[in-house]
Design an enzyme around this catalytic site. Sequence first.
Site, PDB file in Angstrom:
ATOM      1  N   ASP A   1       0.866  -1.189   0.000  1.00 36.89           N
ATOM      2  CA  ASP A   1       0.000   0.000   0.000  1.00 36.89           C
ATOM      3  C   ASP A   1       0.895   1.228   0.000  1.00 36.89           C
ATOM      4  O   ASP A   1       2.080   1.148   0.351  1.00 36.89           O
ATOM      5  CB  ASP A   1      -0.916   0.020   1.239  1.00 36.89           C
ATOM      6  CG  ASP A   1      -1.862   1.223   1.229  1.00 36.89           C
ATOM      7  OD1 ASP A   1      -2.506   1.478   0.194  1.00 36.89           O
ATOM      8  OD2 ASP A   1      -1.947   1.938   2.248  1.00 36.89           O
ATOM      9  N   SER A   2       0.309   2.377  -0.365  1.00 33.81           N
ATOM     10  CA  SER A   2       1.073   3.624  -0.312  1.00 33.81           C
ATOM     11  C   SER A   2       1.480   3.949   1.131  1.00 33.81           C
ATOM     12  O   SER A   2       2.429   4.692   1.347  1.00 33.81           O
ATOM     13  CB  SER A   2       0.221   4.766  -0.871  1.00 33.81           C
ATOM     14  OG  SER A   2      -0.956   4.882  -0.101  1.00 33.81           O
TER      15      SER A   2
ATOM     16  N   CYS B   1     -11.207   2.734  -0.520  1.00 42.09           N
ATOM     17  CA  CYS B   1      -9.834   3.121  -0.165  1.00 42.09           C
ATOM     18  C   CYS B   1      -9.509   2.396   1.128  1.00 42.09           C
ATOM     19  O   CYS B   1     -10.311   2.410   2.068  1.00 42.09           O
ATOM     20  CB  CYS B   1      -9.728   4.628   0.024  1.00 42.09           C
ATOM     21  SG  CYS B   1      -8.115   5.137   0.680  1.00 42.09           S
ATOM     22  N   THR B   2      -8.349   1.764   1.170  1.00 41.69           N
ATOM     23  CA  THR B   2      -8.045   0.908   2.318  1.00 41.69           C
ATOM     24  C   THR B   2      -7.746   1.708   3.596  1.00 41.69           C
ATOM     25  O   THR B   2      -7.668   1.126   4.672  1.00 41.69           O
ATOM     26  CB  THR B   2      -6.869  -0.033   1.981  1.00 41.69           C
ATOM     27  OG1 THR B   2      -5.737   0.746   1.564  1.00 41.69           O
ATOM     28  CG2 THR B   2      -7.255  -0.989   0.869  1.00 41.69           C
ATOM     29  N   HIS B   3      -7.591   3.014   3.464  1.00 46.17           N
ATOM     30  CA  HIS B   3      -7.415   3.842   4.667  1.00 46.17           C
ATOM     31  C   HIS B   3      -8.748   4.103   5.389  1.00 46.17           C
ATOM     32  O   HIS B   3      -8.756   4.393   6.579  1.00 46.17           O
ATOM     33  CB  HIS B   3      -6.837   5.214   4.292  1.00 46.17           C
ATOM     34  CG  HIS B   3      -5.367   5.231   4.044  1.00 46.17           C
ATOM     35  ND1 HIS B   3      -4.799   4.607   2.962  1.00 46.17           N
ATOM     36  CD2 HIS B   3      -4.339   5.809   4.736  1.00 46.17           C
ATOM     37  CE1 HIS B   3      -3.483   4.812   2.986  1.00 46.17           C
ATOM     38  NE2 HIS B   3      -3.182   5.532   4.054  1.00 46.17           N
TER      39      HIS B   3
ATOM     40  N   CYS C   1      -4.303  -1.612  -2.053  1.00 47.64           N
ATOM     41  CA  CYS C   1      -4.470  -0.178  -2.290  1.00 47.64           C
ATOM     42  C   CYS C   1      -5.341  -0.030  -3.533  1.00 47.64           C
ATOM     43  O   CYS C   1      -5.017  -0.591  -4.591  1.00 47.64           O
ATOM     44  CB  CYS C   1      -3.081   0.429  -2.532  1.00 47.64           C
ATOM     45  SG  CYS C   1      -3.099   2.144  -3.058  1.00 47.64           S
TER      46      CYS C   1
ATOM     47  N   TYR D   1      -0.842   8.473  -2.686  1.00 45.86           N
ATOM     48  CA  TYR D   1      -0.792   8.192  -4.119  1.00 45.86           C
ATOM     49  C   TYR D   1      -2.023   8.810  -4.831  1.00 45.86           C
ATOM     50  O   TYR D   1      -1.995   9.008  -6.046  1.00 45.86           O
ATOM     51  CB  TYR D   1      -0.831   6.683  -4.373  1.00 45.86           C
ATOM     52  CG  TYR D   1       0.494   5.957  -4.246  1.00 45.86           C
ATOM     53  CD1 TYR D   1       1.595   6.522  -3.604  1.00 45.86           C
ATOM     54  CD2 TYR D   1       0.636   4.676  -4.786  1.00 45.86           C
ATOM     55  CE1 TYR D   1       2.795   5.824  -3.493  1.00 45.86           C
ATOM     56  CE2 TYR D   1       1.833   3.979  -4.691  1.00 45.86           C
ATOM     57  CZ  TYR D   1       2.906   4.556  -4.042  1.00 45.86           C
ATOM     58  OH  TYR D   1       4.086   3.853  -3.951  1.00 45.86           O
TER      59      TYR D   1
ATOM     60  N   GLU E   1      -3.512   9.287   7.708  1.00 42.76           N
ATOM     61  CA  GLU E   1      -2.041   9.203   7.782  1.00 42.76           C
ATOM     62  C   GLU E   1      -1.503  10.091   8.920  1.00 42.76           C
ATOM     63  O   GLU E   1      -0.462   9.821   9.490  1.00 42.76           O
ATOM     64  CB  GLU E   1      -1.397   9.615   6.449  1.00 42.76           C
ATOM     65  CG  GLU E   1      -1.554   8.590   5.324  1.00 42.76           C
ATOM     66  CD  GLU E   1      -0.557   7.416   5.387  1.00 42.76           C
ATOM     67  OE1 GLU E   1       0.628   7.632   5.692  1.00 42.76           O
ATOM     68  OE2 GLU E   1      -0.986   6.274   5.122  1.00 42.76           O
TER      69      GLU E   1
HETATM   70  N1  DGL Z   1      -4.947   3.260   0.632  1.00 44.90           N
HETATM   71  C1  DGL Z   1      -4.960   3.691  -0.692  1.00 44.90           C
HETATM   72  C2  DGL Z   1      -6.181   3.277  -1.475  1.00 44.90           C
HETATM   73  O1  DGL Z   1      -6.811   2.295  -1.146  1.00 44.90           O
HETATM   74  C3  DGL Z   1      -4.477   5.000  -1.110  1.00 44.90           C
HETATM   75  C4  DGL Z   1      -4.207   6.114  -0.431  1.00 44.90           C
HETATM   76  C5  DGL Z   1      -3.338   7.168  -1.035  1.00 44.90           C
HETATM   77  O2  DGL Z   1      -2.135   6.966  -0.968  1.00 44.90           O
HETATM   78  O3  DGL Z   1      -3.874   8.158  -1.545  1.00 44.90           O
HETATM   79  O4  DGL Z   1      -6.509   3.896  -2.459  1.00 44.90           O
END
Ligand code: DGL
Length: 277
Positions: free
Chosen positions: A13-14, A195-197, A76, A45, A161
Site C-alpha cells: 500500500d502507499s 480506499c483501504t485507509h 491499495c 498516491y 495518515e
Molecule cells: N490506501 C490507498 C487506497 O486504497 C491510497 C491512499 C493514497 O495513498 O492516496 O486507495
Amino acid sequence: MFASVPGPIGLFDSGYGGLTIFDKIRKLLPTYDYVYLGDNARAPYGPRSFEVVYQFTRQAVAYLFEAGCQLVILACNTASAKALRTIQQKDLPRWDATRRVLGVIRPTVECVDRLSCSKHVGVLGTSGTISSRSYEIEIAKMFPCVRVTGEACPMWVPLVENNEYDSPGADYFVRKHIDRILSADPLIDTLILGCTHYPLLIPKIRQFLPAGVSLCAQGEYVAESLRDYLRRHPEMDRKLTQGGACRFLTTESAEKFSEAASIFLRTSIAVEHISLA
Ligand code: DGL
C-alpha cells in the site's frame, strides 16, 4: 529474473491503509507468512498521475518479488486502479510468468449485488480511484443493472495518515462528502469504502449516515477472495510458506510506522526501513 523458491505473501500500500486488508487476511489465513510494504515516504498516491502510480507500484512489487514473495496483493485501490493491469500484462510476463499480482477492486465489486437492495451504490475513494472510473467499469461488466455514483474524498487519507481521523476537525470533511454523494443519488443504500485507509473513519462516517444506508469495508471480501483463489490454485498455494511470520517494511521512518501501525493492528510490531528506486 527472480529465484523461484517458496516464499511469503506480499502486501503493498502507499502507506498504512493496506494494514486494514492485511489484518483481515491474516485473521482468515493465519498460517501463511507475510511481508507488508508501505511506501509512506511517497504517500498519498491518490492525487498522483497514472504513470507515477504505475512506476511507484512497479518498484514496490519488484522489491517484494526480490524479497521472495510469489504472490503480491495490491492492498491499495489507487494502485489497483492505476497500475495493476499494466503490471499483470507488461511486467509479469517478463519478470516471472508464474508469479501473481492481485488487486482489491475486483473482490469488492463481486459482493456489490448482494449488498444493495436498491441497486444504487456509492463509491468513496481517492481522486485517482474515482477519476479512473474503475469501480463503474467493473460493476457495469458484472452487474449492469447497478447504478454507481463515485465521490472523491481527497482529505480523508491525510486525516488517517496524520492520525486525525477521530478529531473534531475531521467532521467537516467527512460530512461534506457523505452529504454530496447522497444528494447526487438519494437512492443509494450501500456506500463502498473504496480506499483501504477509510475503515479507520467508520465511526466518524456513521455519525453522518442516515438510517438505511450501510457501509461496505473491503477487508473481509478481499480475504475471502484470496482464500478462494488459493483453493482454486493449488500450484500457487504450494509456493507459499506457512510459518505464521510477518515482516513490516516502510520507506519512511520505522519508528513512525510502528507507532501508527499499532493503532491499525492493535498490537506493537517491529518495522524495517527500506528504500525503493
Ligand atoms: N490506501 C490507498 C487506497 O486504497 C491510497 C491512499 C493514497 O495513498 O492516496 O486507495
